[in-house]
Design a protein around this motif. Structure first.
Motif, PDB file in Angstrom:
ATOM      1  N   PHE A  46       0.825  -1.204   0.000  1.00 32.70           N
ATOM      2  CA  PHE A  46       0.000   0.000   0.000  1.00 32.70           C
ATOM      3  C   PHE A  46       0.863   1.260   0.000  1.00 32.70           C
ATOM      4  O   PHE A  46       0.561   2.242  -0.682  1.00 32.70           O
ATOM      5  N   LEU A  47       1.938   1.206   0.753  1.00 30.37           N
ATOM      6  CA  LEU A  47       2.835   2.361   0.844  1.00 30.37           C
ATOM      7  C   LEU A  47       3.448   2.687  -0.518  1.00 30.37           C
ATOM      8  O   LEU A  47       3.664   3.851  -0.852  1.00 30.37           O
ATOM      9  N   LYS A  48       3.728   1.648  -1.291  1.00 25.95           N
ATOM     10  CA  LYS A  48       4.353   1.843  -2.596  1.00 25.95           C
ATOM     11  C   LYS A  48       3.339   2.132  -3.703  1.00 25.95           C
ATOM     12  O   LYS A  48       3.716   2.486  -4.819  1.00 25.95           O
ATOM     13  N   THR A  49       2.052   1.899  -3.375  1.00 22.47           N
ATOM     14  CA  THR A  49       1.029   2.091  -4.399  1.00 22.47           C
ATOM     15  C   THR A  49       0.817   3.570  -4.688  1.00 22.47           C
ATOM     16  O   THR A  49       0.664   4.384  -3.778  1.00 22.47           O
ATOM     17  N   ARG A  50       0.805   3.888  -5.951  1.00 21.13           N
ATOM     18  CA  ARG A  50       0.566   5.265  -6.348  1.00 21.13           C
ATOM     19  C   ARG A  50      -0.926   5.588  -6.284  1.00 21.13           C
ATOM     20  O   ARG A  50      -1.763   4.700  -6.511  1.00 21.13           O
ATOM     21  N   PRO A  51      -1.276   6.810  -5.980  1.00 23.64           N
ATOM     22  CA  PRO A  51      -2.700   7.181  -5.918  1.00 23.64           C
ATOM     23  C   PRO A  51      -3.445   6.841  -7.202  1.00 23.64           C
ATOM     24  O   PRO A  51      -4.594   6.397  -7.163  1.00 23.64           O
TER      25      PRO A  51
END
Length: 323
Positions: A46-51
């Motif tokens: 989730f932290l690495k997921t882009r908006p």
């Protein structure tokens, strides 16, 4: 898994581990030990997921839900139309049967009598007295008779039985319809490859179908013209009275047939519209909305989502101390 551990935490901390089967304890320990890794991995992902990736996922989920609802409701609509057509056919068939009974009763209520008259009764009486002769001059007239009581009773019986018959036919149409809807919806979802079978909650589908069928369980009584006052007669009528009564009865039968046909169309239309409006698709996939809301919350409140992951990790670590 967390709910399971929470429920058993008190028992475990009270050193009642022996109350559990050894295999259950081992499985529980493995679950708790492996859970932090899963949560951490999800947190990192989730932290690495882009908006924009989350937005794309949200859009795909929304589109998939809308398509699933649309396919489901189209399938239900087709079934509703088929059921409505069958319902209309059955009602018309029953109406024809009732009309046939009423017409047969009307025909059987008709009869004829022969009346004899002597236009020169006075002269013949004089001849009889004077010469001792009996006059043979008589004329006969055939007069129509009709049993008004029987015909009126048949018309009243038709009026009352038509409503009962319609309710019976509707109930018979509803029987087995839930299974038909479930089968049709599953077939449509598979045909259009909207969702996998494993993603379809059959219990939700059954509940949605039951809710839809409740919408087609109660209908207003049919509005038929009442028996007119001119037909409220009893006994046997003769001559012109019988003819007038017969004409009035035939006219009323024509009105009844027209009204019955209109009521059949009205009922079947209401049946189809109610079943379609039940929105089985929305009921079946309403739980997707929870997932969509969760995803929206992740997009809008990234810091809170990360905080929730951290809280889960802390709770899992605490639980590991008691396993």
């Amino acid at each position: 898994m967390l709910e399971q551990v929470r429920g058993r935490k008190q028992v475990i901390t009270e050193e009642k581990v022996n109350a559990f089967l050894e295999g259950q304890v081992r499985a529980l320990r493995e679950s708790v030990e492996g859970a932090p890794g899963v949560v951490s991995a999800n947190r990192e992902a989730f932290l690495k997921t882009r908006p924009e990736d989350l937005e794309e996922k949200l859009s795909a989920m929304q589109s998939g839900r809308e398509r699933a609802i649309r396919v489901t409701n189209v399938a239900v609509g087709d079934i509703a139309e088929d059921a409505g057509g069958s319902l209309r056919s059955q009602i018309n068939s029953k109406a024809d049967e009732l009309f046939g009974n009423a017409q047969n009763a009307a025909e059987q209520s008709k009869d004829y009598e022969v009346e004899y008259t002597d236009p020169s009764f006075g002269r013949k009486a004089l001849s009889l007295i004077t010469f001792g002769l009996v006059s043979a001059e008589r004329t006969s007239t055939t007069v129509q008779t009709i049993d008004a009581t029987r015909i009126r009773s048949e018309l009243e019986a038709f009026h009352s039985s038509f409503s009962t018959q319609m309710v019976t036919i509707v109930d018979r149409t509803r029987q087995g319809l839930r299974s038909t809807i479930e089968t049709g919806v599953l077939a449509a979802l598979r045909e259009y490859k909207v969702v996998e079978d494993r993603d379809i909650d059959t219990s939700r589908l059954a509940q949605a179908c039951r809710a839809a069928l409740r919408e087609v369980s109660e209908f207003d009584d049919p509005e038929l013209p009442p028996v007119p006052s001119r037909l409220m007669q009893n006994g046997t009528l003769r001559g012109s009275d019988a003819s007038r009564f017969e004409s009035a009865a035939l006219e009323y039968l024509h009105e009844l047939r027209k009204a019955a046909s209109q009521e059949a169309r009205k009922l079947t239309r209401a049946f189809e519209e109610r079943l379609k409006a039940a929105d089985v698709g929305a009921r079946l996939f309403d739980h997707y909305e929870e997932q969509l809301n969760g995803l929206r919350a992740q997009i809008q409140e990234k810091e809170k989502t990360l905080q929730r992951y951290d809280e889960l990790l802390a709770e899992l670590k605490e639980l590991q101390r008691h396993v």
